[in-house]
Design a protein around this motif. Sequence first.
Motif, PDB file in Angstrom:
ATOM      1  N   MET A   1      32.479  32.519  31.517  1.00 56.17           N
ATOM      2  CA  MET A   1      33.703  32.875  32.231  1.00 56.17           C
ATOM      3  C   MET A   1      33.546  34.217  32.928  1.00 56.17           C
ATOM      4  O   MET A   1      32.967  35.142  32.406  1.00 56.17           O
ATOM      5  N   THR A   2      34.137  34.316  34.098  1.00 54.56           N
ATOM      6  CA  THR A   2      34.129  35.576  34.803  1.00 54.56           C
ATOM      7  C   THR A   2      35.539  35.923  35.249  1.00 54.56           C
ATOM      8  O   THR A   2      36.068  36.963  34.880  1.00 54.56           O
ATOM      9  N   PHE A   3      36.150  35.021  36.017  1.00 52.27           N
ATOM     10  CA  PHE A   3      37.553  35.222  36.335  1.00 52.27           C
ATOM     11  C   PHE A   3      38.380  34.831  35.116  1.00 52.27           C
ATOM     12  O   PHE A   3      38.039  33.910  34.375  1.00 52.27           O
ATOM     13  N   LYS A   4      39.475  35.548  34.939  1.00 51.32           N
ATOM     14  CA  LYS A   4      40.361  35.227  33.821  1.00 51.32           C
ATOM     15  C   LYS A   4      40.948  33.832  34.000  1.00 51.32           C
ATOM     16  O   LYS A   4      41.076  33.349  35.132  1.00 51.32           O
ATOM     17  N   SER A   5      41.323  33.246  32.890  1.00 50.51           N
ATOM     18  CA  SER A   5      41.903  31.916  33.008  1.00 50.51           C
ATOM     19  C   SER A   5      43.230  32.021  33.753  1.00 50.51           C
ATOM     20  O   SER A   5      43.937  33.025  33.656  1.00 50.51           O
ATOM     21  N   GLY A   6      43.540  31.014  34.510  1.00 51.09           N
ATOM     22  CA  GLY A   6      44.765  31.016  35.303  1.00 51.09           C
ATOM     23  C   GLY A   6      44.567  31.513  36.726  1.00 51.09           C
ATOM     24  O   GLY A   6      45.434  31.315  37.572  1.00 51.09           O
ATOM     25  N   VAL A   7      43.436  32.162  36.986  1.00 53.08           N
ATOM     26  CA  VAL A   7      43.208  32.679  38.340  1.00 53.08           C
ATOM     27  C   VAL A   7      42.946  31.534  39.307  1.00 53.08           C
ATOM     28  O   VAL A   7      42.115  30.659  39.058  1.00 53.08           O
ATOM     29  N   ARG A   8      43.708  31.537  40.404  1.00 54.28           N
ATOM     30  CA  ARG A   8      43.491  30.598  41.504  1.00 54.28           C
ATOM     31  C   ARG A   8      43.377  31.427  42.781  1.00 54.28           C
ATOM     32  O   ARG A   8      44.136  32.377  42.940  1.00 54.28           O
ATOM     33  N   PRO A   9      42.505  31.061  43.664  1.00 49.10           N
ATOM     34  CA  PRO A   9      42.443  31.814  44.918  1.00 49.10           C
ATOM     35  C   PRO A   9      43.725  31.613  45.734  1.00 49.10           C
ATOM     36  O   PRO A   9      44.275  30.515  45.761  1.00 49.10           O
ATOM     37  N   ALA A 217      33.060  46.467  42.022  1.00 48.82           N
ATOM     38  CA  ALA A 217      32.739  45.884  40.714  1.00 48.82           C
ATOM     39  C   ALA A 217      33.205  46.786  39.575  1.00 48.82           C
ATOM     40  O   ALA A 217      33.650  46.309  38.526  1.00 48.82           O
ATOM     41  N   SER A 218      33.114  48.083  39.799  1.00 49.10           N
ATOM     42  CA  SER A 218      33.487  49.021  38.726  1.00 49.10           C
ATOM     43  C   SER A 218      34.973  48.927  38.413  1.00 49.10           C
ATOM     44  O   SER A 218      35.404  49.292  37.325  1.00 49.10           O
ATOM     45  N   ARG A 219      35.768  48.467  39.368  1.00 51.91           N
ATOM     46  CA  ARG A 219      37.220  48.457  39.205  1.00 51.91           C
ATOM     47  C   ARG A 219      37.796  47.057  39.000  1.00 51.91           C
ATOM     48  O   ARG A 219      38.940  46.917  38.585  1.00 51.91           O
ATOM     49  N   ALA A 220      36.998  46.052  39.320  1.00 47.55           N
ATOM     50  CA  ALA A 220      37.537  44.691  39.399  1.00 47.55           C
ATOM     51  C   ALA A 220      37.942  44.127  38.034  1.00 47.55           C
ATOM     52  O   ALA A 220      38.700  43.158  37.966  1.00 47.55           O
ATOM     53  N   MET A 227      41.570  40.700  37.875  1.00 53.20           N
ATOM     54  CA  MET A 227      41.343  39.257  37.940  1.00 53.20           C
ATOM     55  C   MET A 227      40.123  38.839  37.121  1.00 53.20           C
ATOM     56  O   MET A 227      39.962  37.661  36.788  1.00 53.20           O
ATOM     57  N   LEU A 228      39.262  39.813  36.847  1.00 51.04           N
ATOM     58  CA  LEU A 228      38.012  39.493  36.154  1.00 51.04           C
ATOM     59  C   LEU A 228      38.079  39.847  34.673  1.00 51.04           C
ATOM     60  O   LEU A 228      38.682  40.845  34.286  1.00 51.04           O
ATOM     61  N   GLU A 229      37.419  39.038  33.885  1.00 49.06           N
ATOM     62  CA  GLU A 229      37.135  39.410  32.508  1.00 49.06           C
ATOM     63  C   GLU A 229      36.209  40.618  32.553  1.00 49.06           C
ATOM     64  O   GLU A 229      35.535  40.839  33.564  1.00 49.06           O
ATOM     65  N   PRO A 230      36.169  41.393  31.472  1.00 48.11           N
ATOM     66  CA  PRO A 230      35.241  42.540  31.476  1.00 48.11           C
ATOM     67  C   PRO A 230      33.834  42.113  31.908  1.00 48.11           C
ATOM     68  O   PRO A 230      33.289  41.139  31.393  1.00 48.11           O
ATOM     69  N   THR A 232      30.036  42.026  32.012  1.00 45.67           N
ATOM     70  CA  THR A 232      29.047  42.283  30.970  1.00 45.67           C
ATOM     71  C   THR A 232      27.810  42.969  31.546  1.00 45.67           C
ATOM     72  O   THR A 232      27.569  42.925  32.760  1.00 45.67           O
ATOM     73  N   LYS A 233      27.035  43.578  30.656  1.00 42.63           N
ATOM     74  CA  LYS A 233      25.782  44.206  31.070  1.00 42.63           C
ATOM     75  C   LYS A 233      24.863  43.195  31.740  1.00 42.63           C
ATOM     76  O   LYS A 233      24.172  43.489  32.709  1.00 42.63           O
ATOM     77  N   GLU A 234      24.879  41.998  31.170  1.00 43.74           N
ATOM     78  CA  GLU A 234      24.007  40.956  31.712  1.00 43.74           C
ATOM     79  C   GLU A 234      24.388  40.616  33.153  1.00 43.74           C
ATOM     80  O   GLU A 234      23.529  40.426  34.014  1.00 43.74           O
ATOM     81  N   GLN A 235      25.688  40.547  33.405  1.00 46.52           N
ATOM     82  CA  GLN A 235      26.130  40.252  34.770  1.00 46.52           C
ATOM     83  C   GLN A 235      25.728  41.372  35.734  1.00 46.52           C
ATOM     84  O   GLN A 235      25.315  41.104  36.859  1.00 46.52           O
TER      85      GLN A 235
END
Length: 297
Positions: A1-9, A217-220, A227-230, A232-235
């Motif tokens: 997951m990257t965008f939080k659930s419920g997010v629609r463009p 990215a630092s603020r998103a 709109m984004l889940e935290p 991750t380092k991997e991302q």
Amino acid sequence: MTFKSGVRPSGKGVSTSGGSRRGGGMPVMIGGGGVGTLLLIGLFVLLGGDIGSLGGGTSQQNQSQNAPEGFDLAQCNVEGAVNEIAECRAAATADSLNALWPSVLAEQAGLDYSMPNLRMFQGNVQTGCGFASSDTGPFYCPRDKTVYVDVTFYDQLERLGGSDGSLSQMYVVAHEWGHHIQNLEGTLGLSDYNNPGEDSAAVAIELQADCYAGVWASRADKGADAMLEPITKEQVMQAVQTARAIGDDHIQERSGREVNPDAWTHGSSEQRQQSFLAGYTSGQMKACDTLNRGVYN
Ligand SMILES: [Zn+2]
């Protein structure tokens, strides 16, 4: 997951087209000369008027035709689509960028934000800067204030050693948004791919766009409206991997050429990584002042 659930463009400012593959006359972007080969892997900016000189093609032919229908954004209105379908992810990324940049630009550069358009296309596309094809890679046209993305570019990125991870794909969109910010700042015109080189304005503009992607990215993923889940380092590492993959030195090596800094238009892998991370770790436009303007708060 990257965008939080419920997010629609929202679909605001976003359009799609299937492009129009013309028989015979080929797209104009991949032209002769040294410039053409560099355009293959861009994330770049097209300044109108230069297109014809790059490939010698005409840009008027398709102007009045209706573009065929492209990807149907209605497909994004189901749960999870923004995390599964590249077009939906790009459209949601546009919303995130449009949500963050107004305050950042006002607070840090004293400028008003107006949003660009995002056009997702396949094949070929008519733009305010001329006729372009997918071979161009993603680009921004200041004349129609539109970011153009063919999401099949992500496959090309992977072949180059980039990542097709979610943040990596978003970085591509955010980089082009960076060119729109530069357009609003009035600096985008300094970019000149015909005068390349390690210390060129073209490279400074590209690295700044990478850095602005990092600022986004630092603020998103912060704040109640994020709109984004935290992230991750991997991302982050995936985005960095992509920034490195499209470094000019890496592209030169991959294409069997000698590494020649005098031909660089976007900066080396190391520079692109550092620029993205400079924006990401600071969240500050002033960390992106590759043009040494000294105007940021
Ligand atoms: Zn660029």
